[in-house]
Each structure stands twice: as C-alpha cells, then as structure tokens.
Scaffold this active site. Structure first.
Site, PDB file in Angstrom:
ATOM      1  N   ASP A 155       0.954  -0.725  -0.199  1.00  0.00           N
ATOM      2  CA  ASP A 155      -0.037   0.282  -0.129  1.00  0.00           C
ATOM      3  C   ASP A 155       1.115   1.114  -0.025  1.00  0.00           C
ATOM      4  O   ASP A 155       0.323   2.322   0.514  1.00  0.00           O
ATOM      5  CB  ASP A 155      -0.873   0.515   1.008  1.00  0.00           C
ATOM      6  CG  ASP A 155      -1.940  -1.365   1.496  1.00  0.00           C
ATOM      7  OD1 ASP A 155      -2.800  -1.744   0.299  1.00  0.00           O
ATOM      8  OD2 ASP A 155      -1.909  -1.875   2.218  1.00  0.00           O
ATOM      9  N   LYS A 170       2.746   2.665  -5.190  1.00  0.00           N
ATOM     10  CA  LYS A 170       2.929   1.746  -6.015  1.00  0.00           C
ATOM     11  C   LYS A 170       2.189   2.562  -6.963  1.00  0.00           C
ATOM     12  O   LYS A 170       2.839   2.044  -8.444  1.00  0.00           O
ATOM     13  CB  LYS A 170       3.387   0.220  -6.291  1.00  0.00           C
ATOM     14  CG  LYS A 170       4.438  -0.030  -4.714  1.00  0.00           C
ATOM     15  CD  LYS A 170       4.573  -1.825  -4.650  1.00  0.00           C
ATOM     16  CE  LYS A 170       3.490  -2.537  -4.775  1.00  0.00           C
ATOM     17  NZ  LYS A 170       2.875  -2.406  -2.761  1.00  0.00           N
ATOM     18  N   GLY A 190      -4.016  -4.661  -5.023  1.00  0.00           N
ATOM     19  CA  GLY A 190      -4.441  -3.411  -5.765  1.00  0.00           C
ATOM     20  C   GLY A 190      -3.892  -1.883  -5.756  1.00  0.00           C
ATOM     21  O   GLY A 190      -2.972  -1.392  -4.954  1.00  0.00           O
ATOM     22  N   HIS A 191      -4.484  -1.226  -7.264  1.00  0.00           N
ATOM     23  CA  HIS A 191      -2.909  -0.593  -7.454  1.00  0.00           C
ATOM     24  C   HIS A 191      -4.080   0.733  -8.218  1.00  0.00           C
ATOM     25  O   HIS A 191      -4.813   0.504  -8.737  1.00  0.00           O
ATOM     26  CB  HIS A 191      -2.223  -0.338  -8.781  1.00  0.00           C
ATOM     27  CG  HIS A 191      -0.798  -1.217  -8.716  1.00  0.00           C
ATOM     28  ND1 HIS A 191      -0.005  -2.184  -9.630  1.00  0.00           N
ATOM     29  CD2 HIS A 191      -0.337  -1.946  -7.193  1.00  0.00           C
ATOM     30  CE1 HIS A 191       0.836  -2.202  -8.635  1.00  0.00           C
ATOM     31  NE2 HIS A 191       0.924  -2.234  -7.700  1.00  0.00           N
ATOM     32  N   GLN A 231       2.004  -5.905  -3.596  1.00  0.00           N
ATOM     33  CA  GLN A 231       1.911  -6.183  -1.669  1.00  0.00           C
ATOM     34  C   GLN A 231       3.575  -5.412  -1.731  1.00  0.00           C
ATOM     35  O   GLN A 231       3.911  -4.525  -2.393  1.00  0.00           O
ATOM     36  CB  GLN A 231       2.597  -7.051  -1.638  1.00  0.00           C
ATOM     37  CG  GLN A 231       0.443  -7.669  -1.507  1.00  0.00           C
ATOM     38  CD  GLN A 231       0.129  -8.857  -2.355  1.00  0.00           C
ATOM     39  OE1 GLN A 231       1.216  -9.556  -3.934  1.00  0.00           O
ATOM     40  NE2 GLN A 231      -1.221  -9.277  -2.985  1.00  0.00           N
ATOM     41  N   THR A 253      -8.240  -2.380  -2.609  1.00  0.00           N
ATOM     42  CA  THR A 253      -8.438  -4.130  -2.804  1.00  0.00           C
ATOM     43  C   THR A 253      -9.929  -4.295  -1.534  1.00  0.00           C
ATOM     44  O   THR A 253     -10.972  -4.818  -1.877  1.00  0.00           O
ATOM     45  CB  THR A 253      -7.932  -5.450  -2.862  1.00  0.00           C
ATOM     46  OG1 THR A 253      -7.000  -5.030  -3.919  1.00  0.00           O
ATOM     47  CG2 THR A 253      -8.536  -6.600  -2.637  1.00  0.00           C
TER      48      THR A 253
END
Length: 425
Positions: free
Chosen positions: A15, A18, A42-43, A225, A301
């Site tokens: 988180d 990125k 999740g990005h 991650q 996410t």
C-alpha cells in the site's frame, strides 16, 4: 528517472502508492510485467479526472501501445480478470496488448471457499487474508496439484483435471470444515467459458519479456504487495503467499537477474500496515488519525482502514538490503504538511540494546520499541509543487534525512495522488 529494465517493489508492508509510481514509469515503458500475487493486490491510478483501480492487469494497460504481461508467478482468478478487462473496455481502454503466461496458476472457486473456511476456523488466530483464494492456490501450486492457464484453455484436459480436483476439495470442504460441496458440472461449465474468452491472450510471457530486454526496449517489472509481506523474509505468518521482493520477479517473470538494470523501492513518507502483527512505530493518537484520514489510508482491494505510524528507517534499510535497491521513491509527503515536528525511527531498542537491523522473527519484533529522531515539520501545502527544488526547506530536509538514514538515493517524491504530482529528483 532513466530506465531500461526496471523492477518496482514495495519497501514497506504494501500500500505504498506503487500504483501512481508504476503508472508514471509505465508511461515511459514499452513492456510492463506483473510477476506475483493475484487479485489480493490493488493499484489505484489517477489520470486527469479518471480513477482506475487495477487488481490483476498491469498498469501499462492505460497506454495503447504498451505490451502488458501477466507472468507465470501470478495466480489468476479468470472471473475477476475478465470483469476487470470488461470494465476497462467499457471505459474505452483496450486490452488487445494483454498476454497471460500459460504457466500461471488458476484460482478456482474451491480456493476461495477454503480460504474463508480456514480463516474462520482459525478464530482469533486468523491471519487476516483477503479471502480471495490466493493462499490456497499457491498451496496447490507447491503441492503440484494446481490448474494452470494452459489447462484452462484446453477444454478436455480442464474438464478432467478440474473434476478430479473438485472431488478432492469437496472432501475437505465437507469433512474438515462442514461446508457445502461445490457442483463440479456447474464450475466446469462456468470456467470453460472463461477459458474460451481468455485463450487468445495466453502466450509464453517469459519469451516476450526476454526478447524485449534483449532488443533494448524499456521493460517495467511491476511489483505488488510489499517487502515485509514476502513469504520468506517478511513478518511471517502475517505475509502473502508469494515473493514481492526483487528476487521474486526473476522467478515469477521467468527472467534471469542479469537482465535487470535497476530496482526501485516505493515507500510512504510514513508507515502503514493492514491486519495483525507488531508495528513498532504505530500511532494510536490524533496524529495517527490525521495521517490515516488525510492520506486516505483505506485499502484499494478491501476498503480496510490501515494502521498508521511514523517513517521507520529500520524497515527501509531492510528493504534496501533484501531487494538490492538502487533508489527509492517516497510517496505522500504532502500528508505530513501541518505537523510541527516529524519523527523518524532510526533504530530499535531491543531488551535494552540498540539495534539498527530488522528482526527475523515476529516475537523479537514485538519486543522492539522505536528510537526516534525529530526533524522540523512544514506548514505549507506542497501539492502544487512541480519540482523538488520548489519544496519548502523543511520538506527537503526530511527527505534528505531519510536518504541519509537508509543509505539509498531518493529518486522520486510524491506530493499528491496524480501522476503529475510525482517529482523526479
């Protein structure tokens, strides 16, 4: 930042922002490769007024000429992947340049069901998984009983192997957990349809990545991650089931380490983590709440609120070491505006002894307390700054202090969520 073949990894517990960093670098890349994890990642990417939340598809998909590769180390939920593809297409983003490695393992409904049943059975000792079947899929991979994309797109092979797998998993679901068995015919019919749609996208991504590097193209290996969630070197057992460190990229993308030119770590100007486990610099006061709310620290996410704390240079040094970072990007510096004093953890106190190294086990980490240094804060809103030199001196001093403490060049600084708010240094 100049790039040929560049790996981007999270330098904290994930988180770290990125998505924005990767998106900016993807705009300069000809090939973007995802090498591990699944839709537990999740990005969030912001382009103008548009917000894209990507979970499986590499961020390069937003650029029509960029080749996007889902490598052999990724675990793919075909239902989620197709939903993500359809959502992008509905917004005018084509997916014709997407490729999926035939070796990538497939997340099946029994993985998701077993993930949730096993978490429930752990009770208070739960790990805090996302419940998306990631761990059980990697378990089958290690057990050599998994289904791969090459199986999914071969209807006869898939039907035979999926039926045997479902029958075996149903025995566990009903006998161990007391759950309801899955309907093998229904699952096979549903996933065979997914295979038909995805067949045209399946190609050996190891070859594509290798050829791109050898041809001198700019190739971005996109991490998911973070370092402390790595299965081997992270804060076990509160980790993911794959290898988010730079070494994992080589295995998960099917390329050798000599093909990588640079490794960029991404960290926040503070520290966050989701789920359970020790967190030495965690804040339980108004400052922690301020950082959480101002930094919008809720999972892409899961939507889960993140725990917040001061920047931890011990963690960052660990990330520099295990990833071989050549530089680091510091995100969300703007979140720190208005704090009169900013603390940085430069070492831990462990049983009366000072240590600058991150402990190898969770119990030792739990006994660590942070040793802080303090630097002056800054009042100014820096979100409109367009260069590092335009930042207030106190903000620049903060970045330079971090750089000195972790022994790694800070090459990029984020002052807001948009692509244009990433300052090259």
């Amino acid at each position: 930042m100049q790039m040929a073949s560049l790996v981007v990894v999270g330098a904290q517990w994930g988180d770290e922002g990125k998505g924005k960093t990767i998106d900016l670098l993807a705009s300069r890349s000809q090939v973007v490769v995802r090498s591990q994890g699944g839709n537990n990642a999740g990005h969030t990417v912001i382009v103008g007024d548009e917000v894209y939340k990507l979970h499986l598809i590499p961020s390069g998909i937003l650029y029509p000429e960029t080749l996007c590769l889902i490598g052999n180390g990724v675990v793919v939920d075909p239902k989620v992947l197709l939903e993500e593809m359809d959502g992008l297409i509905a917004r005018g983003i084509g997916c014709r340049n997407l490729r999926i490695d035939p070796r990538a393992h497939v997340i099946m409904p029994y993985h998701i069901l077993l993930d949730n049943l096993s978490e429930r059975a752990r009770g208070k000792g739960d790990i805090g998984t996302t419940g998306r079947g990631i761990g059980p899929c990697y378990m089958d991979k290690a057990e050599r009983s998994g289904l791969r994309m090459c199986d999914l797109i071969d209807e006869a092979r898939f039907s035979e192997r999926a039926r045997a797998a479902i029958e075996a998993k149903n025995r566990v679901i009903t006998g161990v957990y007391g759950g309801e068995p899955l309907d093998a015919d229904a699952v096979i019919a549903e996933y065979t349809a997914y295979g038909r749609r995805l067949r045209e996208f399946v190609e050996d991504t190891s070859v594509l990545a290798y050829d791109a590097v050898k041809a001198g193209k700019s190739v971005l290996f996109e991490g998911a991650q973070g370092t402390l969630l790595d299965l081997d070197v992270g804060t076990y057992p509160y980790v993911t089931s794959s290898h988010p460190v730079s070494g994992g990229v080589c295995v998960g993308a099917g390329i050798g380490p000599t093909l990588i030119d640079e490794v960029l770590g991404v960290a926040k100007a503070y520290t966050t983590r989701v789920g359970k486990g020790p967190f030495p610099t965690e804040l339980f006061d108004e400052t922690g709440d301020l950082i959480r709310n101002r930094g919008h620290e809720f999972g892409t996410t899961t939507g889960r609120p993140r725990r917040t704390g001061w920047f931890d240079a011990v963690i960052a040094r660990f990330a520099v070491r295990v990833n071989g970072l050549t530089s680091i990007a510091i995100n969300k510096l703007d979140t720190m505006a208005g704090l009169p004093t900013i603390k940085i953890c430069d070492a831990y106190e462990l049983d009366g002894t000072r240590t600058e190294n991150f402990p190898a086990d969770l119990e030792t980490l739990g006994r660590c307390t942070p040793h802080y240094i303090e630097v002056p804060g800054f009042e100014e809103d820096i979100s409109g700054c367009t260069s590092f030199d335009a930042l207030p001196q106190a903000a620049k001093n903060y970045i330079e202090t971090i750089e000195r403490l972790i022994g790694c060049h800070v090459s990029m600084v984020g002052v807001g969520p948009a692509r244009s708010q990433m300052l090259d240094r």
